[in-house]
Write a protein that holds these residues in place. Sequence first.
Motif, PDB file in Angstrom:
ATOM      1  N   ALA A  89       0.828  -1.207   0.000  1.00 42.88           N
ATOM      2  CA  ALA A  89       0.000   0.000   0.000  1.00 42.88           C
ATOM      3  C   ALA A  89       0.859   1.251   0.000  1.00 42.88           C
ATOM      4  N   VAL A  90       1.958   1.222   0.778  1.00 37.99           N
ATOM      5  CA  VAL A  90       2.869   2.360   0.820  1.00 37.99           C
ATOM      6  C   VAL A  90       3.498   2.597  -0.548  1.00 37.99           C
ATOM      7  N   VAL A  91       3.892   1.495  -1.227  1.00 36.19           N
ATOM      8  CA  VAL A  91       4.492   1.616  -2.553  1.00 36.19           C
ATOM      9  C   VAL A  91       3.502   2.226  -3.539  1.00 36.19           C
ATOM     10  N   LEU A  92       2.251   1.744  -3.485  1.00 34.15           N
ATOM     11  CA  LEU A  92       1.242   2.272  -4.402  1.00 34.15           C
ATOM     12  C   LEU A  92       0.933   3.736  -4.119  1.00 34.15           C
ATOM     13  N   THR A  93       0.924   4.095  -2.844  1.00 36.65           N
ATOM     14  CA  THR A  93       0.700   5.496  -2.486  1.00 36.65           C
ATOM     15  C   THR A  93       1.812   6.372  -3.031  1.00 36.65           C
ATOM     16  N   THR A  94       3.029   5.860  -3.000  1.00 30.01           N
ATOM     17  CA  THR A  94       4.168   6.597  -3.559  1.00 30.01           C
ATOM     18  C   THR A  94       4.027   6.753  -5.064  1.00 30.01           C
ATOM     19  N   LEU A  95       3.575   5.654  -5.716  1.00 34.59           N
ATOM     20  CA  LEU A  95       3.386   5.715  -7.161  1.00 34.59           C
ATOM     21  C   LEU A  95       2.308   6.725  -7.542  1.00 34.59           C
ATOM     22  N   THR A  96       1.311   6.870  -6.675  1.00 34.66           N
ATOM     23  CA  THR A  96       0.233   7.829  -6.943  1.00 34.66           C
ATOM     24  C   THR A  96       0.785   9.231  -7.125  1.00 34.66           C
ATOM     25  N   GLY A  97       1.816   9.549  -6.391  1.00 36.17           N
ATOM     26  CA  GLY A  97       2.426  10.865  -6.528  1.00 36.17           C
ATOM     27  C   GLY A  97       3.157  11.035  -7.840  1.00 36.17           C
ATOM     28  N   CYS A  98       3.517   9.899  -8.481  1.00 40.11           N
ATOM     29  CA  CYS A  98       4.225   9.966  -9.766  1.00 40.11           C
ATOM     30  C   CYS A  98       3.264  10.069 -10.937  1.00 40.11           C
ATOM     31  N   VAL A  99       2.036   9.558 -10.778  1.00 41.39           N
ATOM     32  CA  VAL A  99       1.049   9.586 -11.852  1.00 41.39           C
ATOM     33  C   VAL A  99      -0.032  10.582 -11.453  1.00 41.39           C
ATOM     34  N   THR A 100       0.188  11.844 -11.737  1.00 40.82           N
ATOM     35  CA  THR A 100      -0.735  12.912 -11.356  1.00 40.82           C
ATOM     36  C   THR A 100      -1.143  13.714 -12.577  1.00 40.82           C
ATOM     37  N   THR A 101      -2.235  14.444 -12.433  1.00 46.00           N
ATOM     38  CA  THR A 101      -2.733  15.290 -13.512  1.00 46.00           C
ATOM     39  C   THR A 101      -2.205  16.701 -13.337  1.00 46.00           C
ATOM     40  N   PRO A 102      -1.537  17.253 -14.341  1.00 42.11           N
ATOM     41  CA  PRO A 102      -1.038  18.631 -14.202  1.00 42.11           C
ATOM     42  C   PRO A 102      -2.176  19.636 -14.231  1.00 42.11           C
ATOM     43  N   GLU A 157     -12.402  24.662 -21.933  1.00 39.45           N
ATOM     44  CA  GLU A 157     -11.366  24.532 -20.909  1.00 39.45           C
ATOM     45  C   GLU A 157     -11.649  23.325 -20.011  1.00 39.45           C
ATOM     46  N   ALA A 158     -12.908  23.150 -19.637  1.00 40.00           N
ATOM     47  CA  ALA A 158     -13.274  22.006 -18.800  1.00 40.00           C
ATOM     48  C   ALA A 158     -13.056  20.694 -19.538  1.00 40.00           C
ATOM     49  N   GLN A 159     -13.282  20.692 -20.846  1.00 42.14           N
ATOM     50  CA  GLN A 159     -13.037  19.477 -21.623  1.00 42.14           C
ATOM     51  C   GLN A 159     -11.553  19.143 -21.664  1.00 42.14           C
ATOM     52  N   VAL A 160     -10.710  20.156 -21.735  1.00 47.18           N
ATOM     53  CA  VAL A 160      -9.263  19.908 -21.685  1.00 47.18           C
ATOM     54  C   VAL A 160      -8.881  19.318 -20.333  1.00 47.18           C
ATOM     55  N   MET A 161      -9.404  19.884 -19.273  1.00 49.87           N
ATOM     56  CA  MET A 161      -9.104  19.385 -17.927  1.00 49.87           C
ATOM     57  C   MET A 161      -9.573  17.943 -17.766  1.00 49.87           C
ATOM     58  N   SER A 162     -10.754  17.636 -18.276  1.00 52.41           N
ATOM     59  CA  SER A 162     -11.270  16.273 -18.197  1.00 52.41           C
ATOM     60  C   SER A 162     -10.395  15.316 -18.994  1.00 52.41           C
ATOM     61  N   ALA A 163      -9.982  15.730 -20.190  1.00 52.44           N
ATOM     62  CA  ALA A 163      -9.128  14.871 -21.022  1.00 52.44           C
ATOM     63  C   ALA A 163      -7.774  14.636 -20.358  1.00 52.44           C
ATOM     64  N   MET A 164      -7.224  15.642 -19.701  1.00 50.22           N
ATOM     65  CA  MET A 164      -5.954  15.479 -18.986  1.00 50.22           C
ATOM     66  C   MET A 164      -6.093  14.457 -17.860  1.00 50.22           C
ATOM     67  N   ALA A 165      -7.192  14.519 -17.142  1.00 47.56           N
ATOM     68  CA  ALA A 165      -7.412  13.564 -16.042  1.00 47.56           C
ATOM     69  C   ALA A 165      -7.583  12.153 -16.579  1.00 47.56           C
ATOM     70  N   ARG A 166      -8.217  12.004 -17.731  1.00 48.21           N
ATOM     71  CA  ARG A 166      -8.421  10.666 -18.281  1.00 48.21           C
ATOM     72  C   ARG A 166      -7.121  10.097 -18.842  1.00 48.21           C
ATOM     73  N   VAL A 167      -6.206  10.959 -19.273  1.00 48.20           N
ATOM     74  CA  VAL A 167      -4.869  10.486 -19.637  1.00 48.20           C
ATOM     75  C   VAL A 167      -4.177   9.911 -18.406  1.00 48.20           C
TER      76      VAL A 167
END
Length: 468
Positions: A11-24, A286-296
Amino acid sequence: MKSTASILATAVVLTTLTGCVTTPDFQMTEEQKNVIPQRWLGPSVQCQESINNLAEWWATWSDPEIALLVEKSQSANTDIRVARENLRQADAAMTIANAGMFPQADGEFRGGRSHFGGTGSNSFQIGLNLSLTLDAGGRYAAAQAAFSDYLYSKASLGQVQTAIAARVAQAYISLRLAQRRVSVAEQNLKTQQEAYDLANWRYKAGLVSSTDVDQAITSLEQTKASIPVYAAQVHQYRNLLAVLTSSRPDEVGLHQVKEIPQPPKNLALSIPGEVLRNRPDVRASEAQVMSAMARVTQARSALFPSLTISGSFGFSASTFGALGDAGTQSSSGFGTLNIPIFHAGSLLAQLEQRNSQLESARINYEASLLKGVQEVEDALNTIWAQQLREKSLREAERSARSAAISAQQDYNAGLQDFTVVLTTQRTLLTVQEALASVEAEISNGYVALYKAVGGGWPVPQEFKENDK
């Protein structure tokens, strides 16, 4: 204990990975920034002060009836009501997506009786089941995408509100223009009737030929023929207003003839970037761009392992009353580590698909900015051109009226040919109709300008917070 420690370590490893896969955060690209001009190129609109609340621009106009109609449309129009329901659905979808980041808990109760070898027995169970899935940011990204979709629905509602407000105002202006044309035709009809009566009297007196009478009749009937057309337009625009306000035509009213409504003409435009960014269609893009970024981000997180932790705690006994006694407790815990190994390229293809959708959303955002620039510039040019036209037409009306009066007086004295009388009367009618049209065009130009700068909807607080 070792298994529990392993689960916690994973769980700790996955939590760390979460910080690496984020939406800008959303940022405009250089291409998008270059679309926005440094200043408006269209002719300046005569301004005295800025309007404080573009969201309700119709309230500042000279005619209170236009405000009443727009306000009614904002609450009753069917398109707006559908958009509000879409927003409601997006809000529910956001709640569903957010729930995926929290542990899921379900209560359970079982009771039954079984028979074996002629002997029966009862069993009762009561417990609580818990589960939690940890991944490399996919569930958080899904919540971000749902929030962006919610913002898109809010901006889409704003688009509909803005469009309906403009359509109501334009329909009202057109109705008043049609009434004005009826009034102008009826006024000129009286003058032409007087000219016909005089020509007919002079013909019977043998002073002129029947040509003057025939010409007078032709002019008179032509003017009469225009009145039913304009009257039909009045009814058509009343029917349109009924649809836009979800009313019956007889409820709209507006039978009393009034002047074409005039805007306050005190709109001071902000810098282009501020104006365009607050248009509802730009905010929706703009909201569509934000949504697309999150889905990436969501698609990228699917390439990493995920861990599902589940467990249960409860009691089991042969009688309901014994539940909770010593020795009836039961518990279990499980950890499932899902590691993507072989999916025939589908995970990478999904990521590529999401990246392409993101690029399309960015292009659409750029297109919405370009459309905004065009609409503002077009509105500014329309107002400027029609204001110059109005100035000339007012001078033309003054001269045409003077010429018509002089020609009629000269004809009465036998000093002028009747053709000149008819020509000056027709010219006056044409100029008056053109003047009414240009007044409506100026008002419609301001409506288009308000719409172009995003007037008609309040920018939601969520967008303002994202701008920081």
